[in-house]
Design an enzyme around this catalytic site. Structure first.
Site, PDB file in Angstrom:
ATOM      1  N   ALA A  10       0.809  -1.227   0.000  1.00  0.00           N
ATOM      2  CA  ALA A  10       0.000   0.000   0.000  1.00  0.00           C
ATOM      3  C   ALA A  10       0.840   1.274   0.000  1.00  0.00           C
ATOM      4  CB  ALA A  10      -0.937  -0.010   1.206  1.00  0.00           C
ATOM      5  N   ARG A  13       4.956   2.931  -4.645  1.00  0.00           N
ATOM      6  CA  ARG A  13       4.521   3.868  -5.697  1.00  0.00           C
ATOM      7  C   ARG A  13       3.203   3.401  -6.316  1.00  0.00           C
ATOM      8  NH1 ARG A  13       9.859   3.018  -6.164  1.00  0.00           N
ATOM      9  NH2 ARG A  13      11.282   4.793  -6.165  1.00  0.00           N
ATOM     10  N   THR A  94       6.568  -7.488 -11.289  1.00  0.00           N
ATOM     11  CA  THR A  94       7.434  -8.020 -12.348  1.00  0.00           C
ATOM     12  C   THR A  94       8.715  -8.573 -11.724  1.00  0.00           C
ATOM     13  OG1 THR A  94       8.487  -5.866 -12.697  1.00  0.00           O
ATOM     14  CG2 THR A  94       6.556  -6.371 -14.057  1.00  0.00           C
ATOM     15  N   PHE A 119      -0.342  -2.744 -17.162  1.00  0.00           N
ATOM     16  CA  PHE A 119      -1.797  -2.567 -17.153  1.00  0.00           C
ATOM     17  C   PHE A 119      -2.232  -1.328 -17.928  1.00  0.00           C
ATOM     18  CE2 PHE A 119      -1.587  -5.519 -13.556  1.00  0.00           C
ATOM     19  CZ  PHE A 119      -2.664  -6.339 -13.854  1.00  0.00           C
ATOM     20  N   HIS A 148      13.080   3.776 -16.931  1.00  0.00           N
ATOM     21  CA  HIS A 148      12.246   3.816 -15.725  1.00  0.00           C
ATOM     22  C   HIS A 148      12.946   4.618 -14.630  1.00  0.00           C
ATOM     23  CE1 HIS A 148      10.092   0.461 -17.614  1.00  0.00           C
ATOM     24  NE2 HIS A 148       9.079   0.798 -16.839  1.00  0.00           N
ATOM     25  N   LYS A 152      13.639   1.503  -9.646  1.00  0.00           N
ATOM     26  CA  LYS A 152      13.138   0.232 -10.178  1.00  0.00           C
ATOM     27  C   LYS A 152      14.170  -0.870  -9.970  1.00  0.00           C
ATOM     28  CE  LYS A 152      11.088  -1.998 -14.205  1.00  0.00           C
ATOM     29  NZ  LYS A 152      10.056  -2.657 -13.379  1.00  0.00           N
TER      30      LYS A 152
HETATM   31  P1  NAD Z   1       7.905   0.373  -4.899  1.00  0.00           P
HETATM   32  O1  NAD Z   1       9.300  -0.038  -4.511  1.00  0.00           O
HETATM   33  O2  NAD Z   1       7.559   1.809  -4.895  1.00  0.00           O
HETATM   34  O3  NAD Z   1       6.856  -0.375  -3.941  1.00  0.00           O
HETATM   35  C1  NAD Z   1       6.932  -1.733  -3.651  1.00  0.00           C
HETATM   36  C2  NAD Z   1       5.982  -2.066  -2.513  1.00  0.00           C
HETATM   37  O4  NAD Z   1       6.031  -3.482  -2.324  1.00  0.00           O
HETATM   38  C3  NAD Z   1       6.405  -1.432  -1.177  1.00  0.00           C
HETATM   39  O5  NAD Z   1       5.238  -1.138  -0.431  1.00  0.00           O
HETATM   40  C4  NAD Z   1       7.213  -2.545  -0.497  1.00  0.00           C
HETATM   41  O6  NAD Z   1       7.157  -2.475   0.907  1.00  0.00           O
HETATM   42  C5  NAD Z   1       6.492  -3.782  -1.019  1.00  0.00           C
HETATM   43  N1  NAD Z   1       7.400  -4.924  -1.100  1.00  0.00           N
HETATM   44  C6  NAD Z   1       8.461  -5.064  -1.918  1.00  0.00           C
HETATM   45  N2  NAD Z   1       9.050  -6.247  -1.697  1.00  0.00           N
HETATM   46  C7  NAD Z   1       8.362  -6.838  -0.718  1.00  0.00           C
HETATM   47  C8  NAD Z   1       8.489  -8.068  -0.018  1.00  0.00           C
HETATM   48  N3  NAD Z   1       9.475  -8.939  -0.286  1.00  0.00           N
HETATM   49  N4  NAD Z   1       7.578  -8.371   0.928  1.00  0.00           N
HETATM   50  C9  NAD Z   1       6.576  -7.521   1.187  1.00  0.00           C
HETATM   51  N5  NAD Z   1       6.405  -6.339   0.592  1.00  0.00           N
HETATM   52  C10 NAD Z   1       7.291  -6.010  -0.351  1.00  0.00           C
HETATM   53  O7  NAD Z   1       7.673  -0.301  -6.316  1.00  0.00           O
HETATM   54  P2  NAD Z   1       6.543   0.077  -7.395  1.00  0.00           P
HETATM   55  O8  NAD Z   1       7.070   1.077  -8.332  1.00  0.00           O
HETATM   56  O9  NAD Z   1       5.249   0.329  -6.697  1.00  0.00           O
HETATM   57  O10 NAD Z   1       6.473  -1.299  -8.208  1.00  0.00           O
HETATM   58  C11 NAD Z   1       6.067  -2.498  -7.576  1.00  0.00           C
HETATM   59  C12 NAD Z   1       6.045  -3.617  -8.625  1.00  0.00           C
HETATM   60  O11 NAD Z   1       5.079  -3.311  -9.641  1.00  0.00           O
HETATM   61  C13 NAD Z   1       7.380  -3.795  -9.371  1.00  0.00           C
HETATM   62  O12 NAD Z   1       7.577  -5.180  -9.627  1.00  0.00           O
HETATM   63  C14 NAD Z   1       7.151  -3.041 -10.676  1.00  0.00           C
HETATM   64  O13 NAD Z   1       7.965  -3.490 -11.730  1.00  0.00           O
HETATM   65  C15 NAD Z   1       5.708  -3.357 -10.918  1.00  0.00           C
HETATM   66  N6  NAD Z   1       4.973  -2.427 -11.808  1.00  0.00           N
HETATM   67  C16 NAD Z   1       4.098  -2.989 -12.673  1.00  0.00           C
HETATM   68  C17 NAD Z   1       3.299  -2.198 -13.466  1.00  0.00           C
HETATM   69  C18 NAD Z   1       2.270  -2.854 -14.357  1.00  0.00           C
HETATM   70  O14 NAD Z   1       1.519  -2.152 -15.064  1.00  0.00           O
HETATM   71  N7  NAD Z   1       2.166  -4.193 -14.341  1.00  0.00           N
HETATM   72  C19 NAD Z   1       3.428  -0.806 -13.412  1.00  0.00           C
HETATM   73  C20 NAD Z   1       4.340  -0.245 -12.518  1.00  0.00           C
HETATM   74  C21 NAD Z   1       5.099  -1.077 -11.696  1.00  0.00           C
END
Ligand code: NAD
Length: 257
Positions: A10, A13, A94, A119, A148, A152
């Site tokens: 939550a 990002r 990812t 998405f 990115h 990332k």
């Molecule tokens: P971020 O680092 O800002 O946030 C990650 C969140 O996940 C944080 O709240 C963190 O505490 C939690 N987290 C990470 N590893 C964890 C673990 N081992 N156990 C519990 N919680 C954990 O990253 P983000 O930019 O929000 O991206 C998150 C994921 O989403 C990445 O894999 C990114 O590549 C992916 N992403 C996908 C899309 C899509 O459209 N599919 C778009 C953007 C990002």
């Protein structure tokens, strides 16, 4: 009755973007938001619980579907909790390895599970355009560049890997991915160049270059804001909720629009 949504990561990002997008939808109620580390303040008007207790919280709050953007390890842990509680699972995480994808695949026999590396509807259109261009331009050199934000973790991006798989499915002669080049490194036939840039707060850019003799074609997408991914993920959550157990992807959602 509205969709009862749970959100992991939550305070990340994307987690924040999902909570913001959910608050704009009358038909979606966020019944649970969790984060691995404590979060004092509410996010998007929602109190955040510790993720350790996800299994129990999913049942107590009667969640219908969980949207996950975290990391590969946690995504599998959360998908397992959803399978225990019969909650549908949508993940945009990812960076999964082959074993981790197998683990998610096993869960698709128990609950509806949708995994998408991107998405955005624009990226879905980009993928279709790239497939058409690759099919039309046989033998052209292909290079993919993605950019990115500097936080990332995985490289190249999940979207880049998805596009590379799309290209390779059409061009069986392209058998090696070359990640950057240095030194005496002329291009050889059979390679796709892959370039990952990390800088600032870029939400996500992908460009595919196709080059033949005397002409180049570039097909590209730029995400202006993370909200596009969050909106797509919530669309997916609304779409998946009453589906049979199985593996779904974002094209399943778009194709029904
Ligand atoms: P971020 O680092 O800002 O946030 C990650 C969140 O996940 C944080 O709240 C963190 O505490 C939690 N987290 C990470 N590893 C964890 C673990 N081992 N156990 C519990 N919680 C954990 O990253 P983000 O930019 O929000 O991206 C998150 C994921 O989403 C990445 O894999 C990114 O590549 C992916 N992403 C996908 C899309 C899509 O459209 N599919 C778009 C953007 C990002």
């Amino acid at each position: 009755m509205g969709l009862r949504l749970a959100v992991t990561g939550a305070n990340g990002r994307m987690g924040r973007a999902v909570l913001a997008a959910a608050s704009d939808r009358d038909a979606v109620e966020v019944v649970l938001a969790v984060n691995r580390s404590p979060v004092e303040a509410q996010i998007g008007g929602v109190a955040v619980d510790p993720a350790d207790d996800l299994d129990r919280l999913l049942a107590d709050r009667k969640a219908d579907v969980l949207v996950d953007f975290t990391g590969p390890e946690s995504a599998i842990e959360y998908a397992t909790a959803c399978a225990d509680r019969d909650v549908a699972f949508v993940t945009g995480t990812t960076g999964f390895g082959a074993d981790e994808i197998d683990a998610l695949e096993a869960i698709t026999t128990e609950i509806p599970l949708l995994r998408a590396s991107n998405f955005s509807r624009g990226v879905a259109a980009l993928r279709l355009a790239v497939r058409e261009a690759v099919a039309a331009l046989d033998g052209y050199d292909i290079e993919l560049t993605e950019t990115h934000h500097n936080g990332k973790r995985d490289a190249p991006s999940g979207t880049a890997k998805t596009i590379l798989a799309d290209v390779e499915a059409i061009r069986s002669d392209l058998t090696s991915r070359v990640h950057g080049r240095e030194g005496d490194a002329p291009r050889t036939s059979g390679e796709i160049g892959v370039h990952a840039r990390r800088a600032g707060d870029v939400a996500g850019e992908h460009e595919v270059l196709l080059a033949g003799n005397n002409e180049t074609v570039t097909v590209s997408h730029r995400a202006g804001d993370r909200s596009i991914f969050a909106i797509g993920a919530i669309d997916a959550a609304e779409w998946i909720v009453d589906r049979a157990p199985g593996r779904y992807d974002f094209f399943d959602v778009i194709d029904e629009d």
